[in-house]
Enzyme design. Structure first.
Site, PDB file in Angstrom:
ATOM      1  N   ASP A 486       0.224 -10.322  -1.781  1.00  0.00           N
ATOM      2  CA  ASP A 486       1.542 -10.952  -1.911  1.00  0.00           C
ATOM      3  C   ASP A 486       1.613 -12.310  -1.236  1.00  0.00           C
ATOM      4  OD1 ASP A 486       3.186  -9.274  -3.388  1.00  0.00           O
ATOM      5  OD2 ASP A 486       3.644  -7.991  -1.675  1.00  0.00           O
TER       6      ASP A 486
HETATM    7  C1  GLC Z   1       5.276  -9.974   3.288  1.00  0.00           C
HETATM    8  C2  GLC Z   1       4.127  -9.132   3.755  1.00  0.00           C
HETATM    9  C3  GLC Z   1       3.457  -8.402   2.650  1.00  0.00           C
HETATM   10  C4  GLC Z   1       4.469  -7.738   1.773  1.00  0.00           C
HETATM   11  C5  GLC Z   1       5.553  -8.709   1.316  1.00  0.00           C
HETATM   12  C6  GLC Z   1       6.593  -7.991   0.520  1.00  0.00           C
HETATM   13  O1  GLC Z   1       4.835 -11.044   2.623  1.00  0.00           O
HETATM   14  O2  GLC Z   1       3.175  -9.870   4.442  1.00  0.00           O
HETATM   15  O3  GLC Z   1       2.564  -7.458   3.187  1.00  0.00           O
HETATM   16  O4  GLC Z   1       3.823  -7.194   0.668  1.00  0.00           O
HETATM   17  O5  GLC Z   1       6.143  -9.305   2.425  1.00  0.00           O
HETATM   18  O6  GLC Z   1       7.639  -8.789   0.113  1.00  0.00           O
HETATM   19  C1  GLC Z   2       2.315  -4.845   0.742  1.00  0.00           C
HETATM   20  C2  GLC Z   2       2.891  -4.706  -0.639  1.00  0.00           C
HETATM   21  C3  GLC Z   2       1.825  -4.620  -1.686  1.00  0.00           C
HETATM   22  C4  GLC Z   2       0.839  -5.730  -1.525  1.00  0.00           C
HETATM   23  C5  GLC Z   2       0.291  -5.793  -0.109  1.00  0.00           C
HETATM   24  C6  GLC Z   2      -0.602  -6.973   0.133  1.00  0.00           C
HETATM   25  O1  GLC Z   2       1.731  -3.647   1.123  1.00  0.00           O
HETATM   26  O2  GLC Z   2       3.730  -3.591  -0.735  1.00  0.00           O
HETATM   27  O3  GLC Z   2       2.390  -4.674  -2.972  1.00  0.00           O
HETATM   28  O4  GLC Z   2      -0.182  -5.557  -2.449  1.00  0.00           O
HETATM   29  O5  GLC Z   2       1.356  -5.860   0.795  1.00  0.00           O
HETATM   30  O6  GLC Z   2       0.095  -8.161   0.191  1.00  0.00           O
END
Ligand code: GLC
Ligand code: GLC
Length: 813
Positions: A486
């Site tokens: 993300d």
């Molecule tokens: C933040 C986190 C990530 C998560 C995302 C969800 O960026 O670092 O882990 O998946 O928020 O919105």
């Molecule tokens: C969080 C989110 C997932 C994403 C991950 C890596 O766990 O829920 O969708 O893949 O962060 O950013």
């Protein structure tokens, strides 16, 4: 140091010290009514949707931690002393504190000056309520005269609004009290058809106005009414409605008394809201019998027994005995249990997820199926159809949907270019488990638009084509807002404080590409081809394979860096995850996933990539996302570089992706390496270092701080993480090798050298397989016998003669 111990026989983790490094949580409920509960009774409940139907209040990030809960107080009428048997919120000097977190229930209690008190909290199956069973025993030599108080603070339904809109909400609160049951009916008089209730098996007095119960300027640690030993029968008009019951307890020496409290949620039909009709009084006709049933200790005990049976059966679908106790415990109990929680919650409600920000994630929920589908296939089916209905006509998807409405969440939108492929992964896992091909013919809407229905199979095709229509300059998939990571926001270019990296897109980028999505595309494309082939769609299967072959060639040409797979190209066409980079030279995701997908097995790339993981990314606490960590903010990389080095996506140990490397290692036949990585992040194996790890030793956390972090080894964000499903999948299907496939159950273990073997029981498509694998030689080739008959290959033929119990032996040489 440890804060408790595993009681595997009872499938419990027993906490013996209340001030754990962080609140150690459990989940109540596994269908529609849910709660989270900490080891000191903190937490809250909701119906289906933690944002839109919040039943009780919890104060996130409060000082001290973990405030708001299912609090019980006892008061000794002789000494006037009062305390909470769960330690919080009074923090009295209790003895023999014990919290048992079990499968769908939690029991917490202690002794104080000869009075022992334990409360068992659970949600019965098929009901929208929770039961608190309090038992109090007098171990003194004299008679004890006590008062008991049970309390809950109601939330005014929408948790976001409840925490912000005080000018309105201080006026709307309403309750009714009838036959000793407190009904919370805020907004029922207008557009809500639901209410909450809090009942008691031996009601005497009550309070429903928070300030009356607590007293001015007091907290839950010393409620005025508890101190005084008597509730005041207050009725809440506005402000903060609560439910508080008083029970009067008289105990002879060694005598025990039991009290039951029931907190629940109920909906009435719109035309039957009021009783009598035309009044403003809640119609309680259908709820009263339910309340009465569970307020009886016998009714409560029977419901608990049913819950115990449910878990016995559900976990019984796969049980293993290996030489490693941590593996057995996680596979047989806790990892499977965590997979139920991630299936139910996605990433919505935990100690770290407020229940407000995130609904059910498209990619997350599809991946969660990998660890859940065998437990309740019918619910997996429903989930797949719900997810697919939020897919957009383009093949893209809303990144999240709201569990109550089942609608895509517009605030978060779509454009995460990996999303569509996870639907293929989820559907494929379902087909492999169940053999239920009818799901592919189910008509499913796009974007929940009536009239847009197409068979689920068409949705999968659109998922696949989505990438083909979005290729970048090298022929690799465009990344969009982000891929699995993300925080790799290559089109975001955010320089404004507070902007969300995930929802702000400054650029409709046509340059930034993801090697990870390329690997995922190959993986999903092959799964889709196998599905098409089984449906007799040869031409389509050939087309999918053709496209994956093309993508493989692109990966080989533009996605390989010499010793490992590249991660991506940024908006300037510059490499990410290359030896040319100063920081972020080597990444886990593209390497793990490509190896998992079998890419580079034939030409040595997978081997090199996995060796690079060991050399550059592996640490004693798990494998970090990348190295070197980003030491400063890079506008063109986005959120990944916003985290301090070693945390989260910036070189933290993101446990979700570690299993990709484990599976990659099994594909190379290296069972020792795969199992070694498995053990490094196995929470049970980390129990001894609870002071460092800090999160619960019975469930995975999303992240463990990486080697660049000052708190290297410290876990955060436990419970709701794809780590649960992926680790379960890696250990059961790839290391133990009990693998579902479209043609049946495969047995293909890649276990550690020193293991002599293992046994397992697996219920698969209605047949119980008793599996015994024995190591006779150092390799991974297996000779199978099924009910004594040798079988060629790895797949156990599905019995055609109605046999329900099948014995399988496998000799590894
Ligand atoms: C933040 C986190 C990530 C998560 C995302 C969800 O960026 O670092 O882990 O998946 O928020 O919105
Ligand atoms: C969080 C989110 C997932 C994403 C991950 C890596 O766990 O829920 O969708 O893949 O962060 O950013």
């Amino acid at each position: 140091m440890k804060y408790g111990y595993f009681d595997d026989r009872n499938r419990e983790y027993v906490i013996t010290q209340p001030d754990t490094p962080l609140p150690w949580m459990n989940y109540l409920g596994c269908q529609a009514y849910f709660g989270i509960i900490s080891n000191t009774a903190g937490g809250y409940s909701f119906y289906r949707d933690a944002r839109l139907r919040r039943i009780s209040r919890y104060r996130y990030n409060q000082v001290p931690f973990d405030v708001g809960g299912r609090y019980i107080y006892l008061r000794d009428d002789d000494s006037t002393e009062f305390w909470s048997p769960s330690w919080q919120p009074t923090q009295s000097d209790i003895l023999e504190y014990t919290c048992r977190h079990g499968m769908g229930y939690t029991t917490i209690g202690s002794s104080y000056k000869g009075i022992e008190a334990y409360t068992r909290y659970f949600v019965p199956l098929d009901e929208n309520l929770e039961i608190w069973q309090l038992s109090v025993t007098n171990h003194r030599s004299t008679r004890a005269t006590l008062k008991g108080f049970a309390s809950i603070e109601f939330c005014l339904w929408d948790a976001q609004d409840d925490a912000t809109n005080f000018q309105r909400n201080f006026n709307t609160g309403q309750v009714e009290v009838e036959d000793g049951v407190i009904y919370h009916k805020t907004e029922y008089r207008e557009r809500r058809n639901h209410f909450a209730y809090f009942g008691c098996s031996a009601p005497s007095r009550f309070d429903t106005q928070r300030e009356t119960f607590l007293g001015r300027y007091r907290g839950w640690d010393r409620p005025k009414s508890v101190e005084a030993g008597e509730l005041t029968n207050s009725i809440a008009y506005g402000w903060s409605p609560i439910g508080a019951h008083q029970v009067n307890i008289e105990l002879d020496p060694q005598e025990t008394a039991q009290f039951v409290f029931v907190l629940g949620y109920h909906e009435n039909p719109v035309d039957k809201k009021f009783d009598p009709p035309g009044s403003q009084i809640v119609n309680k006709r259908t709820v009263k019998p339910v309340i009465a049933k569970y307020l009886s200790p016998a009714g409560a005990d029977a419901a608990f027994e049913k819950l115990r049976q449910y878990w016995e059966t559900t976990l019984g679908i796969l049980q293993v005995q290996t030489p490693d106790a941590h593996t057995n415990r996680m596979v047989n109990i806790w990892n499977a249990y965590q997979c139920m929680a991630t299936f139910n919650m996605s990433r919505s409600a935990s100690f770290y997820e407020s229940g407000i920000g995130r609904g059910l994630g498209f990619r997350d929920s599809n991946q969660d199926l990998l660890g859940f589908v065998h437990m309740v296939p019918s619910r997996a089916r429903e989930r797949i159809l719900d997810l697919a209905a939020t897919q957009l006509p383009t093949g893209g998807a809303y990144h999240q949907y709201q569990p109550l409405t089942k609608r895509g969440n517009n605030d978060i939108g779509g454009g995460f270019n990996d999303d569509p492929h996870w639907l293929i992964v989820g559907v494929s896992a379902y087909l492999k488990e169940t053999g239920d091909w009818s799901i592919l013919d189910e008509p499913v809407q796009y974007d929940n638009e009536p009239g847009s229905e197409e068979p689920l199979y068409e949705h999968l095709q659109r998922s696949f084509n989505y990438t083909l229509e979005r290729l970048g300059p090298h022929g690799l998939p465009l990344i969009g807002r982000a891929d699995w990571n993300d925080c790799l926001n290559l089109n975001c270019f955010s320089d404004t404080p507070g902007q969300s990296f995930q929802t702000t897109t400054n650029k409709d980028g046509k340059v930034a590409e993801s090697v990870f999505i390329a690997g995922l595309f190959v993986y999903a494309g092959r799964e889709l081809a196998a599905i098409a082939e089984r449906r007799g769609l040869e031409a389509e299967a050939t087309k999918y394979i053709g496209e994956t072959e093309k993508m493989l060639a692109v990966i080989n040409q533009h996605g390989w860096d010499g010793d490992w797979f590249l991660r991506a190209y940024d908006d300037f066409g510059a490499k990410i995850g290359s030896k040319e980079c100063e920081e972020g030279r080597v990444f886990i995701e593209s390497n793990g996933f490509c190896a998992l997908a079998g890419i580079g097995l034939d030409d040595g790339k997978a081997l090199k990539a996995m060796n690079a993981m060991r050399k550059h990314l592996a640490t004693p606490h798990g494998i970090v996302v990348q190295q070197p960590a980003y030491s400063r903010y890079y506008l063109q990389l986005g959120e990944i570089s916003s985290y301090p080095p070693g945390y989260k996506e910036n070189a933290g140990i993101f446990c979700h992706v570690n299993p990709w490397v484990m599976i990659g290692e099994t594909r190379l036949g290296r069972g020792d390496a795969a199992f070694d990585y498995y053990t490094r992040i196995n929470p049970s194996a980390r129990e001894e270092i609870s002071d460092l790890h800090r999160c619960e030793p019975y469930v995975y956390a999303q992240m463990i701080a990486g080697k660049d972090a000052p708190t290297f080894g410290e876990a955060k964000n436990s419970w709701l993480t794809g780590t649960a499903a992926w680790n379960y999948y890696a250990i059961t299907q790839w290391i133990l090798g009990i693998r579902t496939s479209l043609s049946g159950l495969e047995i293909a273990p890649v276990i550690p050298q020193k293991w002599s073997g293992f046994t397992a029981k697996r219920v698969f498509r209605g047949v119980t397989y008793s599996i015994a694998v024995q190591r006779k030689g150092p390799g991974n080739s297996i000779a199978l016998t099924v009910d004594g008959e040798p079988v060629a290959g790895n797949v156990i033929p599905i019995p055609t003669d109605g046999r329900k119990d099948v014995k399988v032996t496998g000799i590894l040489s």
